[in-house]
Motif scaffolding. Sequence first.
Motif, PDB file in Angstrom:
ATOM      1  N   LEU A 248       9.942  56.409  37.125  1.00  0.00           N
ATOM      2  CA  LEU A 248      10.527  57.736  36.995  1.00  0.00           C
ATOM      3  C   LEU A 248      10.944  58.013  35.557  1.00  0.00           C
ATOM      4  CD1 LEU A 248      11.489  60.325  38.385  1.00  0.00           C
ATOM      5  CD2 LEU A 248      13.668  59.145  38.895  1.00  0.00           C
ATOM      6  N   TRP A 249      11.515  57.009  34.904  1.00  0.00           N
ATOM      7  CA  TRP A 249      11.887  57.142  33.470  1.00  0.00           C
ATOM      8  C   TRP A 249      10.646  57.462  32.621  1.00  0.00           C
ATOM      9  CZ3 TRP A 249      15.716  57.563  30.025  1.00  0.00           C
ATOM     10  CH2 TRP A 249      15.454  57.218  28.686  1.00  0.00           C
ATOM     11  N   ALA A 250       9.571  56.751  32.860  1.00  0.00           N
ATOM     12  CA  ALA A 250       8.354  56.972  32.085  1.00  0.00           C
ATOM     13  C   ALA A 250       7.829  58.398  32.302  1.00  0.00           C
ATOM     14  CB  ALA A 250       7.292  55.955  32.468  1.00  0.00           C
ATOM     15  N   LYS A 251       7.897  58.920  33.530  1.00  0.00           N
ATOM     16  CA  LYS A 251       7.446  60.291  33.780  1.00  0.00           C
ATOM     17  C   LYS A 251       8.313  61.292  33.028  1.00  0.00           C
ATOM     18  CE  LYS A 251       5.315  59.576  38.327  1.00  0.00           C
ATOM     19  NZ  LYS A 251       5.387  59.938  39.775  1.00  0.00           N
ATOM     20  N   GLY A 252       9.634  61.057  33.047  1.00  0.00           N
ATOM     21  CA  GLY A 252      10.533  61.953  32.335  1.00  0.00           C
ATOM     22  C   GLY A 252      10.264  61.946  30.833  1.00  0.00           C
ATOM     23  N   MET A 253      10.034  60.771  30.282  1.00  0.00           N
ATOM     24  CA  MET A 253       9.729  60.671  28.851  1.00  0.00           C
ATOM     25  C   MET A 253       8.395  61.330  28.513  1.00  0.00           C
ATOM     26  SD  MET A 253      12.215  59.331  27.208  1.00  0.00           S
ATOM     27  CE  MET A 253      11.444  58.867  25.663  1.00  0.00           C
ATOM     28  N   THR A 254       7.429  61.202  29.437  1.00  0.00           N
ATOM     29  CA  THR A 254       6.131  61.846  29.212  1.00  0.00           C
ATOM     30  C   THR A 254       6.283  63.355  29.129  1.00  0.00           C
ATOM     31  OG1 THR A 254       4.963  60.055  30.339  1.00  0.00           O
ATOM     32  CG2 THR A 254       3.819  62.173  30.163  1.00  0.00           C
ATOM     33  N   ALA A 255       7.064  63.910  30.032  1.00  0.00           N
ATOM     34  CA  ALA A 255       7.301  65.359  30.005  1.00  0.00           C
ATOM     35  C   ALA A 255       8.034  65.754  28.728  1.00  0.00           C
ATOM     36  CB  ALA A 255       8.117  65.774  31.234  1.00  0.00           C
ATOM     37  N   GLY A 256       8.985  64.918  28.316  1.00  0.00           N
ATOM     38  CA  GLY A 256       9.729  65.213  27.089  1.00  0.00           C
ATOM     39  C   GLY A 256       8.841  65.196  25.856  1.00  0.00           C
ATOM     40  N   MET A 257       7.904  64.253  25.798  1.00  0.00           N
ATOM     41  CA  MET A 257       7.022  64.190  24.634  1.00  0.00           C
ATOM     42  C   MET A 257       6.102  65.397  24.580  1.00  0.00           C
ATOM     43  SD  MET A 257       6.112  60.125  24.147  1.00  0.00           S
ATOM     44  CE  MET A 257       5.855  59.721  25.876  1.00  0.00           C
ATOM     45  N   ARG A 258       5.666  65.880  25.749  1.00  0.00           N
ATOM     46  CA  ARG A 258       4.836  67.086  25.760  1.00  0.00           C
ATOM     47  C   ARG A 258       5.635  68.295  25.273  1.00  0.00           C
ATOM     48  NH1 ARG A 258       2.021  65.359  31.343  1.00  0.00           N
ATOM     49  NH2 ARG A 258       0.100  64.481  30.473  1.00  0.00           N
ATOM     50  N   LEU A 259       6.900  68.355  25.650  1.00  0.00           N
ATOM     51  CA  LEU A 259       7.757  69.451  25.222  1.00  0.00           C
ATOM     52  C   LEU A 259       7.992  69.391  23.712  1.00  0.00           C
ATOM     53  CD1 LEU A 259       9.607  71.838  25.866  1.00  0.00           C
ATOM     54  CD2 LEU A 259      11.441  70.180  26.318  1.00  0.00           C
ATOM     55  N   LEU A 260       8.227  68.190  23.192  1.00  0.00           N
ATOM     56  CA  LEU A 260       8.476  68.032  21.759  1.00  0.00           C
ATOM     57  C   LEU A 260       7.274  68.480  20.936  1.00  0.00           C
ATOM     58  CD1 LEU A 260      10.303  64.568  21.634  1.00  0.00           C
ATOM     59  CD2 LEU A 260      11.283  66.809  21.090  1.00  0.00           C
ATOM     60  N   ARG A 261       6.076  68.236  21.456  1.00  0.00           N
ATOM     61  CA  ARG A 261       4.876  68.630  20.722  1.00  0.00           C
ATOM     62  C   ARG A 261       4.812  70.139  20.531  1.00  0.00           C
ATOM     63  NH1 ARG A 261      -0.480  67.877  23.922  1.00  0.00           N
ATOM     64  NH2 ARG A 261       0.220  69.907  24.673  1.00  0.00           N
ATOM     65  N   ARG A 262       5.389  70.881  21.483  1.00  0.00           N
ATOM     66  CA  ARG A 262       5.312  72.342  21.439  1.00  0.00           C
ATOM     67  C   ARG A 262       6.412  72.971  20.580  1.00  0.00           C
ATOM     68  NH1 ARG A 262       4.185  71.160  26.958  1.00  0.00           N
ATOM     69  NH2 ARG A 262       2.005  71.646  27.499  1.00  0.00           N
ATOM     70  N   LEU A 263       7.417  72.178  20.230  1.00  0.00           N
ATOM     71  CA  LEU A 263       8.518  72.722  19.437  1.00  0.00           C
ATOM     72  C   LEU A 263       8.031  73.037  18.020  1.00  0.00           C
ATOM     73  CD1 LEU A 263      11.491  70.405  20.470  1.00  0.00           C
ATOM     74  CD2 LEU A 263      11.048  72.760  21.198  1.00  0.00           C
ATOM     75  N   PRO A 264       8.587  74.087  17.391  1.00  0.00           N
ATOM     76  CA  PRO A 264       8.172  74.404  16.009  1.00  0.00           C
ATOM     77  C   PRO A 264       8.522  73.276  15.056  1.00  0.00           C
ATOM     78  CG  PRO A 264      10.121  75.668  16.625  1.00  0.00           C
ATOM     79  CD  PRO A 264       9.632  74.999  17.883  1.00  0.00           C
ATOM     80  N   ARG A 265       7.698  73.114  14.020  1.00  0.00           N
ATOM     81  CA  ARG A 265       7.950  72.081  13.024  1.00  0.00           C
ATOM     82  C   ARG A 265       9.193  72.417  12.224  1.00  0.00           C
ATOM     83  NH1 ARG A 265       1.992  70.909  10.335  1.00  0.00           N
ATOM     84  NH2 ARG A 265       0.958  70.158  12.240  1.00  0.00           N
ATOM     85  N   ARG A 266       9.910  71.353  11.799  1.00  0.00           N
ATOM     86  CA  ARG A 266      11.095  71.558  10.959  1.00  0.00           C
ATOM     87  C   ARG A 266      10.813  71.108   9.546  1.00  0.00           C
ATOM     88  NH1 ARG A 266      16.087  68.757  13.533  1.00  0.00           N
ATOM     89  NH2 ARG A 266      14.602  67.107  13.971  1.00  0.00           N
TER      90      ARG A 266
END
Length: 533
Positions: A515-533
């Motif tokens: 379950l932790w790995a699934k949550g982290m996978t979703a988080g990494m996909r979300l981070l990819r979509r965030l604007p660059r800083r």
Amino acid sequence: MTSTAPVRTGRPGTIGGVVGAPPASRATELVNRVRGGADSAPVEMKAPFTGLTTATLPQATDADTRAAFARARSAQRSWAQRPVAERQRILLRLHELVLRHQDEALDLVQIEAGKARLDAFDEVSATALVAAYYGKHAAKILAPRRAPGVLPLLTKAGELRHPKGVVGVISPWNYPLALTAMDVLPALVAGNTVVQKPDNQTALSALWLHELAERAGLPVEAWQIVLGRGSRIGDALVEESDYLCFTGSTPTGKQLAGRIAQRLTSYSLELGGKNPMIVLPGADLDRAAAGAVTACFSSAGQLCVSVERIYVHDSVRDEFTRAFAEKTAALRLGGSLDYGPGMGSLTSAEQLAAVRAHVDDARAHGATVVTGGRTRPDLGPLFYEPTILTGVTERARVFAEETFGPVVSVYGYTDVEDAIERANDTPYGLNASVWCGDGTEGWEVASRLKAGTVNVNEGYAATFGTVGVPMGGMKDSGVGRRNGAEGLLKYTEAQSIAVQRGLRLRPFRGMPPGLWAKGMTAGMRLLRRLPRR
């Protein structure tokens, strides 16, 4: 070919009014800066222009060299603790001192290396430019750098730069002032201390800069200079350095790299070159011919980035060669300490012999000497005329071997692809030059040449003088870069630090790992979509 004989003058920087040796008292002052010289066989150095003695140099032993490293290591911690801004101010003061006292430097470089005065000024200007660049930009380059953490807001990450420790620098004879500055000054401003072994032939020039650095505020122990034979002190330099910077021949560089690898320490090497120049059909041929004179014959061709091969489109080859030969034949040779001669002499009898051997071998294999091809003993013991060859075949040594002298071969080509392929057909990759009428075309051709620096409508000076960009070689021409941010950061160790707050980077107690790995996978996909800083 015009010439000027070595002249008599009563100006400072001569002995008895004869150009060829610094005043004995001044040479003694500089030599006395050297600590260590237990070797019982001192070396007497001669001026290339005249054969007069420039200085008698003490030679260090292995023990002397290790003692220099011990002093440098003892001084390094306190030097590194000084604010970068304070180290920068020393370099800026040195910049002004170099420019203010340049006449003495010009005399020393000419007397020791045999250069024309304008070529000696290239060394003064390069030294001042390096001091100014790192004096202004070092703090910004070395500043701690923030980086995005693995978890936004919860992970704080950054990068620090720490000095390597004690840097060993082995400097060549051909550019004793400029290459000392390019290697030593960034190492110092990064917080390292330095032990340098300049070549005996041009040691006084390095010692002159060393003296000015101390006048600018550099601590006495921060920069040690040892003079000695590589066979006696080479082991100490390799074994004691936390980082080794070497400029010299490719075979020696490869040997050093193998030995340094056993210690797992770092190094940079600037080695040999067989640098090409391409003249495109639309180039201004008069400008290209004048540029070729500078690119091929500055410092009598004893410059790592000087051009030794010229490829000219068949449609303009004859016209270019005529213009190039006329300008080369008009180059004034001489050994006076003024801006009259356009080319000086070779630096050593060994270099003179190597140049003669290449030209004689090329003749024997059918090459034509368009201009030059002669020694000039009427001017001094080591003068050789700037030489242009055509009809050089692959059987001639000069075709592929580095000459490191005032000799260049001119070849024709049929199309740009042919020129690029032939320019890249070498184990070396240090410098290259492209001459064109269309800057966009020149940039495109330059980007396809396998060389660490490429100059468009210039021979070498544009990249050499632009201290903010890196300079170094590809392939057998070396490893690492000097100048620019890279020329400073190479003397540092990168350290990454991350501070984690709140959420641990592992599953909560009782949470299934899947379950932790699934949550982290979703988080990494979300981070990819965030604007660059």
